[in-house]
Design an enzyme around this catalytic site. Sequence first.
Site, mmCIF file in Angstrom:
data_model
loop_
_atom_site.group_PDB
_atom_site.id
_atom_site.type_symbol
_atom_site.label_atom_id
_atom_site.label_comp_id
_atom_site.label_asym_id
_atom_site.label_seq_id
_atom_site.Cartn_x
_atom_site.Cartn_y
_atom_site.Cartn_z
ATOM 1 C CG ASN A 2 -0.888 1.990 -0.953
ATOM 2 O OD1 ASN A 2 -1.682 2.207 -1.877
ATOM 3 N ND2 ASN A 2 -1.281 1.561 0.241
ATOM 4 C CD1 TRP A 3 1.472 5.906 -5.813
ATOM 5 C CD2 TRP A 3 0.413 6.175 -7.778
ATOM 6 N NE1 TRP A 3 2.427 6.040 -6.783
ATOM 7 C CE2 TRP A 3 1.815 6.210 -8.003
ATOM 8 C CE3 TRP A 3 -0.445 6.320 -8.874
ATOM 9 C CZ2 TRP A 3 2.368 6.380 -9.278
ATOM 10 C CZ3 TRP A 3 0.098 6.498 -10.146
ATOM 11 C CH2 TRP A 3 1.490 6.527 -10.337
ATOM 12 C CG HIS A 48 -3.077 -1.135 3.468
ATOM 13 N ND1 HIS A 48 -3.685 -0.233 4.310
ATOM 14 C CD2 HIS A 48 -1.881 -0.594 3.123
ATOM 15 C CE1 HIS A 48 -2.879 0.822 4.448
ATOM 16 N NE2 HIS A 48 -1.784 0.622 3.740
ATOM 17 C CD GLU A 102 -5.102 3.169 4.523
ATOM 18 O OE1 GLU A 102 -5.172 3.043 3.291
ATOM 19 O OE2 GLU A 102 -4.227 3.880 5.080
ATOM 20 N N GLY A 157 0.189 7.441 7.832
ATOM 21 C CA GLY A 157 -0.420 8.727 7.508
ATOM 22 C C GLY A 157 -0.431 9.706 8.670
ATOM 23 C CB SER A 173 5.159 8.353 8.701
ATOM 24 O OG SER A 173 3.787 8.577 8.962
ATOM 25 N N GLY A 232 3.322 5.416 1.517
ATOM 26 C CA GLY A 232 2.022 5.980 1.152
ATOM 27 C C GLY A 232 2.179 7.401 0.649
ATOM 28 N N GLY A 233 1.877 8.362 1.506
ATOM 29 C CA GLY A 233 1.868 9.781 1.148
ATOM 30 C C GLY A 233 3.070 10.249 0.349
HETATM 31 P P1 13P Z 1 2.096 6.638 4.789
HETATM 32 O O1 13P Z 1 3.454 6.469 4.192
HETATM 33 O O2 13P Z 1 1.305 7.755 4.195
HETATM 34 O O3 13P Z 1 2.162 6.664 6.282
HETATM 35 O O4 13P Z 1 1.253 5.308 4.420
HETATM 36 C C1 13P Z 1 1.820 4.066 4.651
HETATM 37 C C2 13P Z 1 0.977 3.038 4.004
HETATM 38 O O5 13P Z 1 -0.130 2.782 4.406
HETATM 39 C C3 13P Z 1 1.518 2.353 2.816
HETATM 40 O O6 13P Z 1 0.751 1.257 2.475
#
Ligand code: 13P
Length: 250
Positions: A9-10, A99, A101, A177, A212, A233-234
């Site tokens: 997930n960019w 998600h 967010e 994150g 993470s 994510g990251g």
């Molecule tokens: P991180 O891997 O940066 O913690 O993000 C996870 C995420 O929200 C993937 O959708």
Amino acid sequence: MIKPLVAGNWKMHGNTETARHLAAQLVAQWSDRPVAERSVEMVLFPPSVHLSLVKGAVAGSGIAVGAQNLSQHGSGAYTGEISGDMLVDQGCDYVLVGHSERRDLFGESSATVAEKFKAAQSSGLIPILCVGETLRQRQQEQTVAVVTAQIKAVIDCVGMHNVCRAVVAYEPVWAIGTGETASPEQAQQVHRAIRNQLGEVGLSTRLLYGGSVKASNAAELFGQPDINGGLVGGASLEAIEFFNIVKRAE
Ligand code: 13P
């Protein structure tokens, strides 16, 4: 045997140049083996404006593409929104739904998430339903109650069978994150609760862990009996790191 899936997930990062470069690096890493021999599915979730570019860059590589969000509406006067049919038209196979967010920063309720899930399947997309508890909810020992309620809202809208033919991603909000990851045991415990909730129909549903995930912790997480891959994510913004995570799912 469930084929694992690792999704990148960019989020809202990059531009046309970095998107093209990242996709090309992954294709180069991934194309050393025929598609049929791969035991993991890789899916990229770039920002919507880069979907067709990334789709073109991964063409023929076996890497799938998905969107990070969609409208619950089919079409009409919804300024700024993107429908499921439009995403299919751009070459998407998957879409993230719910998600944290989207839930927290954009006020998406469980009812809205359920409608989006339904819209995604109506368009022929495979939704990845994201669920997870906040740190406070975990401290109050509400983790399983929160996660199963988030899933139940979707089951109530589309039925168990339709939820089970999608993908569910458990992403504890406190691990997104932050560099803090759920321990493999903590993650497995929630994944088992989800598996139990889905019952017989959900025995082959893919359940992903997110929060993470890195190459250094992926093997242990993916080694848990009810974890079938990850939503990253990251670490998905870095080709070598992401590819190493994918390899841990093999
Ligand atoms: P991180 O891997 O940066 O913690 O993000 C996870 C995420 O929200 C993937 O959708």
